[in-house]
Design a protein around this motif. Structure first.
Motif, mmCIF file in Angstrom:
data_model
loop_
_atom_site.group_PDB
_atom_site.id
_atom_site.type_symbol
_atom_site.label_atom_id
_atom_site.label_comp_id
_atom_site.label_asym_id
_atom_site.label_seq_id
_atom_site.Cartn_x
_atom_site.Cartn_y
_atom_site.Cartn_z
ATOM 1 N N ILE A 28 7.757 -0.906 9.570
ATOM 2 C CA ILE A 28 7.169 0.346 9.113
ATOM 3 C C ILE A 28 7.404 0.426 7.612
ATOM 4 C CG2 ILE A 28 7.392 1.592 11.302
ATOM 5 C CD1 ILE A 28 9.992 2.766 10.358
ATOM 6 N N SER A 29 6.980 1.505 6.990
ATOM 7 C CA SER A 29 7.177 1.655 5.549
ATOM 8 C C SER A 29 8.452 2.439 5.264
ATOM 9 C CB SER A 29 5.987 2.393 4.929
ATOM 10 O OG SER A 29 5.983 3.746 5.323
ATOM 11 N N ALA A 30 8.953 2.287 4.049
ATOM 12 C CA ALA A 30 10.148 3.027 3.656
ATOM 13 C C ALA A 30 9.884 4.537 3.684
ATOM 14 C CB ALA A 30 10.601 2.590 2.264
ATOM 15 N N SER A 31 8.668 4.956 3.387
ATOM 16 C CA SER A 31 8.336 6.382 3.444
ATOM 17 C C SER A 31 8.465 6.911 4.865
ATOM 18 C CB SER A 31 6.910 6.607 2.941
ATOM 19 O OG SER A 31 6.751 6.146 1.628
ATOM 20 N N THR A 32 8.034 6.119 5.844
ATOM 21 C CA THR A 32 8.159 6.541 7.238
ATOM 22 C C THR A 32 9.614 6.593 7.659
ATOM 23 O OG1 THR A 32 5.973 5.676 7.780
ATOM 24 C CG2 THR A 32 7.501 5.937 9.606
ATOM 25 N N VAL A 33 10.430 5.683 7.162
ATOM 26 C CA VAL A 33 11.867 5.729 7.443
ATOM 27 C C VAL A 33 12.448 7.045 6.932
ATOM 28 C CG1 VAL A 33 14.104 4.682 6.939
ATOM 29 C CG2 VAL A 33 12.143 3.231 7.457
ATOM 30 N N GLU A 34 12.105 7.426 5.706
ATOM 31 C CA GLU A 34 12.594 8.693 5.150
ATOM 32 C C GLU A 34 12.180 9.868 6.032
ATOM 33 O OE1 GLU A 34 11.175 9.069 1.181
ATOM 34 O OE2 GLU A 34 12.195 7.271 0.460
ATOM 35 N N TYR A 35 10.947 9.839 6.501
ATOM 36 C CA TYR A 35 10.442 10.918 7.346
ATOM 37 C C TYR A 35 11.256 11.014 8.637
ATOM 38 C CZ TYR A 35 7.139 13.431 10.359
ATOM 39 O OH TYR A 35 6.555 14.318 11.224
ATOM 40 N N HIS A 36 11.473 9.860 9.296
ATOM 41 C CA HIS A 36 12.237 9.868 10.548
ATOM 42 C C HIS A 36 13.682 10.302 10.315
ATOM 43 C CE1 HIS A 36 9.144 8.482 13.159
ATOM 44 N NE2 HIS A 36 9.021 7.289 12.601
ATOM 45 N N LEU A 37 14.289 9.849 9.247
ATOM 46 C CA LEU A 37 15.673 10.245 8.982
ATOM 47 C C LEU A 37 15.792 11.749 8.765
ATOM 48 C CD1 LEU A 37 17.192 7.432 6.716
ATOM 49 C CD2 LEU A 37 17.936 8.140 8.998
ATOM 50 N N LEU B 273 0.825 -1.205 0.000
ATOM 51 C CA LEU B 273 0.000 0.000 0.000
ATOM 52 C C LEU B 273 0.860 1.257 0.000
ATOM 53 C CD1 LEU B 273 -2.738 -1.107 2.570
ATOM 54 C CD2 LEU B 273 -3.006 -0.897 0.093
ATOM 55 N N ALA B 274 1.937 1.249 0.798
ATOM 56 C CA ALA B 274 2.792 2.436 0.871
ATOM 57 C C ALA B 274 3.492 2.706 -0.457
ATOM 58 C CB ALA B 274 3.825 2.270 1.989
ATOM 59 N N GLU B 275 3.928 1.656 -1.137
ATOM 60 C CA GLU B 275 4.576 1.861 -2.438
ATOM 61 C C GLU B 275 3.576 2.392 -3.454
ATOM 62 O OE1 GLU B 275 7.847 1.652 -3.333
ATOM 63 O OE2 GLU B 275 7.995 1.615 -1.149
ATOM 64 N N SER B 276 2.337 1.933 -3.380
ATOM 65 C CA SER B 276 1.320 2.459 -4.284
ATOM 66 C C SER B 276 1.032 3.922 -3.975
ATOM 67 C CB SER B 276 0.038 1.632 -4.165
ATOM 68 O OG SER B 276 -0.974 2.169 -4.990
ATOM 69 N N ALA B 277 1.023 4.270 -2.673
ATOM 70 C CA ALA B 277 0.737 5.646 -2.271
ATOM 71 C C ALA B 277 1.854 6.601 -2.659
ATOM 72 C CB ALA B 277 0.493 5.704 -0.767
ATOM 73 N N ARG B 278 3.064 6.095 -2.958
ATOM 74 C CA ARG B 278 4.129 6.970 -3.447
ATOM 75 C C ARG B 278 3.734 7.605 -4.780
ATOM 76 N NH1 ARG B 278 9.518 6.669 -1.773
ATOM 77 N NH2 ARG B 278 9.935 5.293 -0.010
ATOM 78 N N GLU B 279 2.989 6.852 -5.580
ATOM 79 C CA GLU B 279 2.552 7.376 -6.879
ATOM 80 C C GLU B 279 1.354 8.304 -6.716
ATOM 81 O OE1 GLU B 279 1.720 4.047 -9.342
ATOM 82 O OE2 GLU B 279 3.696 3.123 -9.056
ATOM 83 N N ARG B 280 0.416 7.907 -5.850
ATOM 84 C CA ARG B 280 -0.773 8.723 -5.614
ATOM 85 C C ARG B 280 -1.328 8.364 -4.249
ATOM 86 N NH1 ARG B 280 -6.206 8.506 -8.262
ATOM 87 N NH2 ARG B 280 -5.468 6.633 -9.314
ATOM 88 N N PRO B 281 -1.711 9.380 -3.421
ATOM 89 C CA PRO B 281 -2.226 9.066 -2.079
ATOM 90 C C PRO B 281 -3.383 8.076 -2.147
ATOM 91 C CG PRO B 281 -1.921 11.424 -2.334
ATOM 92 C CD PRO B 281 -1.698 10.823 -3.697
ATOM 93 N N LEU B 282 -3.635 7.444 -1.017
ATOM 94 C CA LEU B 282 -4.532 6.295 -1.008
ATOM 95 C C LEU B 282 -5.518 6.389 0.156
ATOM 96 C CD1 LEU B 282 -5.261 3.371 -1.950
ATOM 97 C CD2 LEU B 282 -3.408 2.565 -0.475
ATOM 98 N N LEU B 283 -6.762 6.034 -0.119
ATOM 99 C CA LEU B 283 -7.801 5.919 0.898
ATOM 100 C C LEU B 283 -8.236 4.463 0.981
ATOM 101 C CD1 LEU B 283 -9.975 7.028 2.869
ATOM 102 C CD2 LEU B 283 -11.409 7.478 0.859
#
Length: 922
Positions: free
Chosen positions: A891-900, A118-128
């Motif tokens: 967690i997701s890779a996007s969250t890792v980027e955020y924390h870093l 889901l997180a990889e898909s949301a990288r292209e477009r947000p997801l509900l």
């Protein structure tokens, strides 16, 4: 657009959607009565989700027992991208969905795969992600989706769940942000009534309807329709859902037979496939396609079915309509419809649905259908759908005529429910066993064993007694099962809130020693397995003493450290192994097993095993003086507990030793109070012993020696079977400071017995240090130096610093101020660096008494990071990629980027290469 009467609720949903568009995530659980507007608010969210992808699922009662069915529907649009998942995640997901064969996956690894996808898909477009009627989702899917909801942070995903107030709250959703929908204000209720009224409504009737609808939007809409306006015969609001169902049912009964059949068939089908429903209706009624199409159209005109349901949404306009149609039909009608659905369902392509419909059509015992259900249960187990396995087995038992086979299937179903983490379900299945119990003793023992495990999971009384009784019988018929049940009884005796005077660790130990004595000795040179060694070691530890137990415990730890042991059967008993390491004061075994078993758990997505290892790693880091690292491991332990929906009352106070070493008195006392509340009658449990040891540390650090002695005294008066040794060195120290030589010598005698049996450098160092405290001055210095020599090659920074402090204090009292200063200076520096504030202050005061002022030192930069940020930073500094960090931390890779990004800003660095120099060395 703002929904009528739901302005605040709509605004909250809009904020979540805006957050997703900005790359952040949010989750919300909508709760409320049937018809209160949950589905309408979800529809509003979908309509407002411009620019977002939407995936939606609605729970259906008939599909509750099909494991991973709902999450499969949620992920269906994204499964084409599964090739990009890390290998273990992809394998877990494909196995859970029956795409490939393999060992049953851990459902939380499936959850991590779902999160990554889901997180990889949301990288292209947000997801509900929308989940309506969550109370009817299958448990495996709900666990996965709740896990995803707890891990969302900076992924651009919004997850919305809706469930009825009258449904039992799914425990996996507990703790997620929640919004309760209440009744509409009277002005909005009146406006909504007028919006849906057929013609005018006079004021008297309108007021009556508003009062009887109790602000429920669905009731208002239904009561506003045509001639039914004056039939507002509702009673109190609590009965509103049932009254609405009755109203819908009256409307259905007024329709032609074919339309009623279409509605009942659609209600019995969970797929939402109208082609399947049409085939089943045609099979049952012999009707033509045009007639069936007209029946569908009539149901749509009457607003019972939706004309074009969105993917994942229910075909019925409201779930109450589905439940009214299905619940209002006779048993014969329901059996007939399920028989038709079974007839048109491909038994090879969809064996589970075919068998389930065939079972629902059965009118009495049917071994052919029961065998088919048993086969479905095996497939469910292989995909990790343990609750689905339990449901298939229960239904198979219902259709089984032979009482012994029926009992065996119910017991198998109960075991599957426990594997799924559903102890209430397990107890309900056990209640179905024939009274007064199975005629075959082994089956009765298996029932006791499963009942004991269920009670243990629920924190109820009697778990140890049931497990012990089961073990006594099983040991005669199945030694392997008997041994495992005795180990489970030891686990229960350590952690159960109450066990009773006649069923505790001592009784389990006696039975275990008898079983070991009766067991055939292994052939010379044959390997003895970890469970056998642990059982023998813990039994001797409890019933005889440390000296007799140490050889078996040492051998067990050696076996647990063999190459590949963490991938085998030793995993199941890792808690007993970690406790053995603490009993032997073996920091190397504790640290190595903690790391290796944690790595294996992450690889398999086995969160419960990872929890045990995380606690072992945290405990190890506390003694190593890496309190920041310990905090990160404790945070991981709690994080996993939260992610799996565990009761935070049990998981959150477990970092009590960390608080004590930091000298944080409020946090320590709060955690101790929580442990005492949960374990009021458990003097020897490991959590109680950790709390007691923490009070000893807190008292010693604050130089409150009477309090430290009082906390540890129970260990001397009534030695607990496990983890009491942690308090003994502190008891010796406190008693000496209080001038109580009698208690000090008694504690030293008990410590000497245990430490000598262990023989590790840690144990030998503690024993020499404690002897130094009670020895005459002519012998004390040699013993302090002996303690330092034992501890020198170990990583035990807390013990080294504590020894320097005690030795320095002794030197100061001998008026050897110059010699004392170097030790006290070193102790002060070590305590300050690790963040042990109370001990650092004690060392500072001692140092000042020698005539030297200690320099003030600030907290390390790692204290400015949250535990999650610290864990991310530490892994990044070691060279881990974002995806590797995400996999390890669930967690997701996007969250890792955020924390870093936050870590870089807080530490003032701009690259991963600079992180290592900015973090404390381990």
């Amino acid at each position: 657009m703002i929904m009528r009467g739901r302005g605040a609720e709509s605004a909250l949903v809009h904020r979540l959607l805006e957050g997703a568009r900005a790359g952040m995530s949010g989750v919300l659980v909508l709760r409320g009565d049937a018809g209160i507007g949950k589905t309408a608010l979800l529809d509003h969210a979908v309509a407002s989700a411009s620019g977002l992808q939407v995936t939606r699922v609605a729970g259906v009662e008939a599909e509750q027992e099909l494991g991973f069915a709902a999450v499969h529907r949620v992920l269906l649009p994204f499964l084409g991208a599964r090739a990009g998942l890390p290998g273990p995640q992809r394998a877990a997901l494909e196995t859970a969905f029956g795409m490939v064969g393999g060992a049953a996956p851990d459902r939380f690894l499936v959850g991590l795969a779902a999160l990554t996808l889901l997180a990889e898909s949301a990288r292209e477009r947000p997801l509900l992600v929308v989940c309506d009627d969550a109370q009817w989702l299958d448990r495996e899917s709900l666990d996965v989706l709740a896990f995803v909801g707890r891990r969302l942070h900076a992924d651009g995903i919004v997850a919305l769940f809706a469930l009825r107030d009258d449904a039992a709250a799914p425990p996996t959703l507990t703790g997620l942000p929640e919004l309760r929908l209440g009744r509409l204000p009277e002005s909005d209720a009146l406006a909504l009534l007028m919006d849906h009224a057929d013609g005018g409504i006079d004021q008297v009737v309108a007021e009556r309807i508003i009062a009887e609808a109790a602000g429920n939007p669905l009731a208002l809409r239904e009561l506003a329709q045509g001639p039914h306006v004056v039939e507002a015969g509702f009673a109190e609001p609590p009965a509103l859902g049932r009254r609405l169902e009755a109203r819908f049912l009256r409307r259905v009964h007024d329709m032609p037979v074919l339309t009623r059949t279409v509605l009942l068939t659609a209600a019995a089908d969970a797929t939402g496939d109208r082609h399947l429903v049409r085939r089943a209706v045609r099979h049952r009624m012999g009707a033509g396609n045009d007639d069936i199409a007209e029946a569908f159209e009539q149901a749509e005109r009457e607003e019972l079915l939706t004309a074009r349901p969105a993917p994942g949404a229910s075909a019925f306009r409201h779930p109450l309509i589905r439940s009214a149609v299905y619940g209002g039909a006779s048993r014969a009608e329901r059996r007939s419809v399920h028989a038709a659905l079974a007839a048109v369902t491909d038994a090879h392509a969809e064996p589970e649905r075919h068998a389930w419909h065939a079972a629902a059509a059965a009118d009495g015992p049917d071994e052919q259908v029961a065998s088919a259900l048993h086969g479905c249960a095996e497939r469910a187990r292989n995909t990790g759908g343990y609750l689905a396995q339990a449901a298939f087995l229960q239904r198979a038992a219902d259709l089984t005529d032979d009482p012994v086979q029926r009992t065996a299937r119910l017991l198998e179903a109960c075991a599957a429910a426990l594997m799924a983490g559903a102890p209430h379900r397990a107890e309900e299945l056990l209640s179905r066993l024939p009274a007064p119990g199975p005629a075959i003793p082994v089956l009765g023992a298996h029932a006791d064993r499963l009942g004991g495990l269920a009670r243990l999971m629920l924190g109820g009384d009697g778990a140890v007694r049931l497990l012990l009784d089961a073990a006594l019988v099983l040991s005669e018929h199945d030694p392997g099962a008997g041994r495992d049940t005795l180990l489970e009884a030891f686990d229960a005796a350590m952690v159960a809130p109450r066990s009773g005077p006649d069923a505790g660790a001592l009784q389990v130990a006696g039975a275990a020693l008898t079983a070991v004595a009766c067991r055939t000795a292994p052939a010379p040179g044959a390997d003895v397995c970890v469970p056998d060694l642990l059982l023998d070691g813990h039994a001797r530890l409890v019933a005889v003493g440390h000296r007799e137990a140490a050889p078996s415990l040492r051998a067990a730890l050696a076996a647990m450290r063999l190459p590949g042991a963490e991938e085998g059967g030793a995993v199941r008993w890792s808690l007993l192994g970690m406790i053995a390491a603490v009993e032997l004061w073996d920091i190397d075994a504790l640290g190595e097993c903690g790391r290796r078993y944690a790595d294996a758990a992450r690889g398999h997505g086995a969160l419960r095993m990872l929890q045990i290892s995380a606690h072992a790693n945290a405990t190890s880091e506390v003694f190593r003086g890496n309190l920041a690292g310990a905090e990160a491991h404790f945070a991981e332990f709690k994080d996993i507990a939260d992610a799996t929906g565990a009761d935070p009352r049990f998981s959150h106070p477990t970092d009590v030793m960390l608080h004590a070493w930091r000298g944080d008195e409020p946090a320590t006392l709060s955690a101790v109070a929580a442990q005492r509340e949960l374990y009021p009658e458990l003097p020897g449990g490991i959590q109680v012993q950790l709390a007691r040891a923490a009070l000893v540390v807190l008292g010693l650090g604050g130089r409150r020696y009477p309090q430290a002695q009082a906390a540890a005294q129970a260990v001397l008066d009534d030695p607990p079977p496990h983890c009491g040794g942690l308090s003994l060195p502190g008891l010796v120290e406190a008693a000496v400071r209080n001038g109580d030589q009698g208690v000090a010598r008694r504690a030293l005698e008990l410590l000497a017995e245990r430490a000598t049996a262990s023989g590790t450098p840690w144990a030998s160092g503690l024993l020499a240090r404690s002897r130094a405290l009670v020895a005459p001055d002519s012998e004390a210095e040699g013993l302090f130096q002996e303690a330092a020599a034992h501890l020198a090659p170990t990583p035990l920074l807390t013990e080294k610093a504590h020894t320097d402090l005690l030795y320095g204090e002794w030197l100061r009292r001998q008026r050897r101020r110059h010699d004392a200063r170097s030790l006290l200076r070193r102790a002060h520096g070590q305590f300050t660096s690790m963040g042990a504030a109370a001990f650092a202050e004690r060392a500072r005061l001692e140092l000042r008494a020698t005539g030297e002022q200690a320099r003030k030192r600030g907290a390390g930069t790692e204290r400015h990071l949250t535990p999650q940020e610290f864990r991310v930073a530490r892994m990044a500094a070691r060279g881990a990629t974002n995806q590797e960090i995400a996999t390890d931390l669930f967690i997701s890779a996007s969250t890792v980027e955020y924390h870093l990004g936050k870590v870089f800003r807080k530490l003032g660095v701009s690259s991963r290469r600079q992180l290592a120099a900015s973090l404390p060395q381990e």
